[in-house]
Design a protein around this motif. Sequence first.
Motif, PDB file in Angstrom:
ATOM      1  N   MET A   1      11.271   5.400  -1.225  1.00  0.00           N
ATOM      2  CA  MET A   1      11.563   4.093  -1.761  1.00  0.00           C
ATOM      3  C   MET A   1      11.452   3.030  -0.672  1.00  0.00           C
ATOM      4  O   MET A   1      11.017   1.929  -0.939  1.00  0.00           O
ATOM      5  CB  MET A   1      12.948   4.064  -2.393  1.00  0.00           C
ATOM      6  CG  MET A   1      13.272   2.708  -2.944  1.00  0.00           C
ATOM      7  SD  MET A   1      14.771   2.740  -3.878  1.00  0.00           S
ATOM      8  CE  MET A   1      15.309   1.082  -3.666  1.00  0.00           C
ATOM      9  N   ASP A   2      11.856   3.372   0.544  1.00  0.00           N
ATOM     10  CA  ASP A   2      11.783   2.403   1.633  1.00  0.00           C
ATOM     11  C   ASP A   2      10.358   1.920   1.853  1.00  0.00           C
ATOM     12  O   ASP A   2      10.143   0.745   2.154  1.00  0.00           O
ATOM     13  CB  ASP A   2      12.326   3.012   2.930  1.00  0.00           C
ATOM     14  CG  ASP A   2      13.840   3.197   2.877  1.00  0.00           C
ATOM     15  OD1 ASP A   2      14.478   2.535   2.039  1.00  0.00           O
ATOM     16  OD2 ASP A   2      14.364   3.999   3.664  1.00  0.00           O
ATOM     17  N   THR A   3       9.391   2.819   1.674  1.00  0.00           N
ATOM     18  CA  THR A   3       8.009   2.395   1.877  1.00  0.00           C
ATOM     19  C   THR A   3       7.586   1.405   0.799  1.00  0.00           C
ATOM     20  O   THR A   3       6.838   0.473   1.088  1.00  0.00           O
ATOM     21  CB  THR A   3       7.050   3.600   1.885  1.00  0.00           C
ATOM     22  OG1 THR A   3       7.152   4.283   0.641  1.00  0.00           O
ATOM     23  CG2 THR A   3       7.332   4.531   3.042  1.00  0.00           C
ATOM     24  N   PHE A   4       8.050   1.593  -0.424  1.00  0.00           N
ATOM     25  CA  PHE A   4       7.703   0.650  -1.485  1.00  0.00           C
ATOM     26  C   PHE A   4       8.332  -0.714  -1.220  1.00  0.00           C
ATOM     27  O   PHE A   4       7.684  -1.744  -1.387  1.00  0.00           O
ATOM     28  CB  PHE A   4       8.132   1.158  -2.863  1.00  0.00           C
ATOM     29  CG  PHE A   4       7.742   0.209  -3.964  1.00  0.00           C
ATOM     30  CD1 PHE A   4       6.450   0.180  -4.449  1.00  0.00           C
ATOM     31  CD2 PHE A   4       8.666  -0.686  -4.481  1.00  0.00           C
ATOM     32  CE1 PHE A   4       6.072  -0.713  -5.445  1.00  0.00           C
ATOM     33  CE2 PHE A   4       8.303  -1.585  -5.475  1.00  0.00           C
ATOM     34  CZ  PHE A   4       7.002  -1.600  -5.956  1.00  0.00           C
ATOM     35  N   VAL A   5       9.588  -0.721  -0.810  1.00  0.00           N
ATOM     36  CA  VAL A   5      10.271  -1.988  -0.515  1.00  0.00           C
ATOM     37  C   VAL A   5       9.523  -2.739   0.584  1.00  0.00           C
ATOM     38  O   VAL A   5       9.285  -3.946   0.481  1.00  0.00           O
ATOM     39  CB  VAL A   5      11.748  -1.745  -0.133  1.00  0.00           C
ATOM     40  CG1 VAL A   5      12.401  -3.010   0.380  1.00  0.00           C
ATOM     41  CG2 VAL A   5      12.517  -1.180  -1.319  1.00  0.00           C
ATOM     42  N   THR A   6       9.139  -2.029   1.615  1.00  0.00           N
ATOM     43  CA  THR A   6       8.390  -2.660   2.707  1.00  0.00           C
ATOM     44  C   THR A   6       7.047  -3.164   2.201  1.00  0.00           C
ATOM     45  O   THR A   6       6.641  -4.295   2.505  1.00  0.00           O
ATOM     46  CB  THR A   6       8.183  -1.653   3.848  1.00  0.00           C
ATOM     47  OG1 THR A   6       9.466  -1.208   4.297  1.00  0.00           O
ATOM     48  CG2 THR A   6       7.418  -2.269   4.996  1.00  0.00           C
ATOM     49  N   PHE A   7       6.359  -2.345   1.426  1.00  0.00           N
ATOM     50  CA  PHE A   7       5.072  -2.735   0.853  1.00  0.00           C
ATOM     51  C   PHE A   7       5.231  -3.996   0.000  1.00  0.00           C
ATOM     52  O   PHE A   7       4.456  -4.944   0.122  1.00  0.00           O
ATOM     53  CB  PHE A   7       4.514  -1.585   0.008  1.00  0.00           C
ATOM     54  CG  PHE A   7       3.270  -1.927  -0.740  1.00  0.00           C
ATOM     55  CD1 PHE A   7       2.051  -2.028  -0.088  1.00  0.00           C
ATOM     56  CD2 PHE A   7       3.313  -2.139  -2.112  1.00  0.00           C
ATOM     57  CE1 PHE A   7       0.895  -2.346  -0.785  1.00  0.00           C
ATOM     58  CE2 PHE A   7       2.157  -2.457  -2.808  1.00  0.00           C
ATOM     59  CZ  PHE A   7       0.954  -2.554  -2.147  1.00  0.00           C
ATOM     60  N   TYR A   8       6.251  -4.019  -0.825  1.00  0.00           N
ATOM     61  CA  TYR A   8       6.508  -5.165  -1.685  1.00  0.00           C
ATOM     62  C   TYR A   8       6.741  -6.435  -0.856  1.00  0.00           C
ATOM     63  O   TYR A   8       6.123  -7.469  -1.095  1.00  0.00           O
ATOM     64  CB  TYR A   8       7.709  -4.869  -2.587  1.00  0.00           C
ATOM     65  CG  TYR A   8       8.172  -6.046  -3.403  1.00  0.00           C
ATOM     66  CD1 TYR A   8       7.512  -6.400  -4.571  1.00  0.00           C
ATOM     67  CD2 TYR A   8       9.262  -6.804  -3.008  1.00  0.00           C
ATOM     68  CE1 TYR A   8       7.933  -7.483  -5.329  1.00  0.00           C
ATOM     69  CE2 TYR A   8       9.691  -7.889  -3.749  1.00  0.00           C
ATOM     70  CZ  TYR A   8       9.023  -8.221  -4.911  1.00  0.00           C
ATOM     71  OH  TYR A   8       9.441  -9.299  -5.643  1.00  0.00           O
ATOM     72  N   ARG A   9       7.644  -6.328   0.113  1.00  0.00           N
ATOM     73  CA  ARG A   9       7.953  -7.491   0.959  1.00  0.00           C
ATOM     74  C   ARG A   9       6.718  -8.007   1.688  1.00  0.00           C
ATOM     75  O   ARG A   9       6.528  -9.212   1.839  1.00  0.00           O
ATOM     76  CB  ARG A   9       9.022  -7.123   1.988  1.00  0.00           C
ATOM     77  CG  ARG A   9      10.401  -7.308   1.450  1.00  0.00           C
ATOM     78  CD  ARG A   9      11.414  -7.253   2.585  1.00  0.00           C
ATOM     79  NE  ARG A   9      12.481  -6.378   2.154  1.00  0.00           N
ATOM     80  CZ  ARG A   9      13.028  -5.412   2.859  1.00  0.00           C
ATOM     81  NH1 ARG A   9      12.634  -5.181   4.076  1.00  0.00           N
ATOM     82  NH2 ARG A   9      13.986  -4.675   2.365  1.00  0.00           N
ATOM     83  N   ASP A  10       5.887  -7.089   2.148  1.00  0.00           N
ATOM     84  CA  ASP A  10       4.712  -7.477   2.928  1.00  0.00           C
ATOM     85  C   ASP A  10       3.592  -8.060   2.070  1.00  0.00           C
ATOM     86  O   ASP A  10       2.818  -8.896   2.549  1.00  0.00           O
ATOM     87  CB  ASP A  10       4.163  -6.279   3.710  1.00  0.00           C
ATOM     88  CG  ASP A  10       5.099  -5.820   4.818  1.00  0.00           C
ATOM     89  OD1 ASP A  10       6.050  -6.575   5.151  1.00  0.00           O
ATOM     90  OD2 ASP A  10       4.888  -4.709   5.337  1.00  0.00           O
ATOM     91  N   THR A  11       3.486  -7.612   0.821  1.00  0.00           N
ATOM     92  CA  THR A  11       2.322  -7.999   0.014  1.00  0.00           C
ATOM     93  C   THR A  11       2.602  -9.036  -1.067  1.00  0.00           C
ATOM     94  O   THR A  11       1.672  -9.684  -1.540  1.00  0.00           O
ATOM     95  CB  THR A  11       1.687  -6.760  -0.643  1.00  0.00           C
ATOM     96  OG1 THR A  11       2.670  -6.119  -1.475  1.00  0.00           O
ATOM     97  CG2 THR A  11       1.145  -5.798   0.395  1.00  0.00           C
ATOM     98  N   TYR A  12       3.851  -9.202  -1.453  1.00  0.00           N
ATOM     99  CA  TYR A  12       4.168 -10.104  -2.562  1.00  0.00           C
ATOM    100  C   TYR A  12       3.698 -11.547  -2.333  1.00  0.00           C
ATOM    101  O   TYR A  12       3.021 -12.107  -3.200  1.00  0.00           O
ATOM    102  CB  TYR A  12       5.667 -10.065  -2.886  1.00  0.00           C
ATOM    103  CG  TYR A  12       6.054 -10.981  -4.017  1.00  0.00           C
ATOM    104  CD1 TYR A  12       5.876 -10.586  -5.338  1.00  0.00           C
ATOM    105  CD2 TYR A  12       6.573 -12.250  -3.774  1.00  0.00           C
ATOM    106  CE1 TYR A  12       6.209 -11.428  -6.381  1.00  0.00           C
ATOM    107  CE2 TYR A  12       6.911 -13.103  -4.807  1.00  0.00           C
ATOM    108  CZ  TYR A  12       6.731 -12.687  -6.117  1.00  0.00           C
ATOM    109  OH  TYR A  12       7.060 -13.521  -7.141  1.00  0.00           O
ATOM    110  N   PRO A  13       4.034 -12.170  -1.198  1.00  0.00           N
ATOM    111  CA  PRO A  13       3.619 -13.576  -1.033  1.00  0.00           C
ATOM    112  C   PRO A  13       2.101 -13.758  -1.125  1.00  0.00           C
ATOM    113  O   PRO A  13       1.615 -14.706  -1.753  1.00  0.00           O
ATOM    114  CB  PRO A  13       4.130 -13.951   0.360  1.00  0.00           C
ATOM    115  CG  PRO A  13       5.230 -12.979   0.633  1.00  0.00           C
ATOM    116  CD  PRO A  13       4.847 -11.710  -0.056  1.00  0.00           C
ATOM    117  N   GLY A  14       1.360 -12.849  -0.530  1.00  0.00           N
ATOM    118  CA  GLY A  14      -0.100 -12.955  -0.574  1.00  0.00           C
ATOM    119  C   GLY A  14      -0.645 -12.742  -1.974  1.00  0.00           C
ATOM    120  O   GLY A  14      -1.595 -13.423  -2.393  1.00  0.00           O
ATOM    121  N   LEU A  15      -0.049 -11.809  -2.710  1.00  0.00           N
ATOM    122  CA  LEU A  15      -0.508 -11.563  -4.077  1.00  0.00           C
ATOM    123  C   LEU A  15      -0.240 -12.772  -4.957  1.00  0.00           C
ATOM    124  O   LEU A  15      -1.101 -13.184  -5.736  1.00  0.00           O
ATOM    125  CB  LEU A  15       0.160 -10.316  -4.664  1.00  0.00           C
ATOM    126  CG  LEU A  15      -0.295  -9.979  -6.082  1.00  0.00           C
ATOM    127  CD1 LEU A  15      -1.773  -9.607  -6.108  1.00  0.00           C
ATOM    128  CD2 LEU A  15       0.552  -8.857  -6.659  1.00  0.00           C
TER     129      LEU A  15
END
Length: 159
Positions: A1-15
């Motif tokens: 789950m930690d990897t998804f949270v990190t992925f989300y935080r890193d990619t959300y603004p750009g998406l």
Amino acid sequence: MDTFVTFYRDTYPGLVAQLVAYTGDLGEAQDVAQEVYVRAWQRWRRISTYDEPRAWISRVAHNLAISRWRRARVAVASWTRHGPPPPPAEPDAATADLVAALRRLPEAQRRALVMYHIGGFTVGDIARAEGVPEGTVKARLSRGRQALAPLLAVDVRQP
């Protein structure tokens, strides 16, 4: 789950920025992004193994934005072709009186009466939905009918 949270935080603004460019609307972009991340979370075990999970997110977002745009275009075409739906009928006086009288009852009695008489639920169904014994539902129905009768000037005596 930690990897998804990190992925989300890193990619959300750009998406979201990417989707604003596609759609021209921040709210629409945020809605699409939310849907994309829900789908990604459901498939995260597989997506996390991809060389570039961000590419999957981007592609799905683009497809969703296009799909929403097409649905909106079809809805507008239908509206143009058929016009707006007719306005709903005004409630008759009896319905307005019933609603006003029901508002004066305790919540539990009101729910029981509406579920039983309007919703078509059985006493057992109501008991399960409310988490109470069937006897409690029967008492609520009886007391609710008794309280409602004078408010509607109805005779509730059993033959």
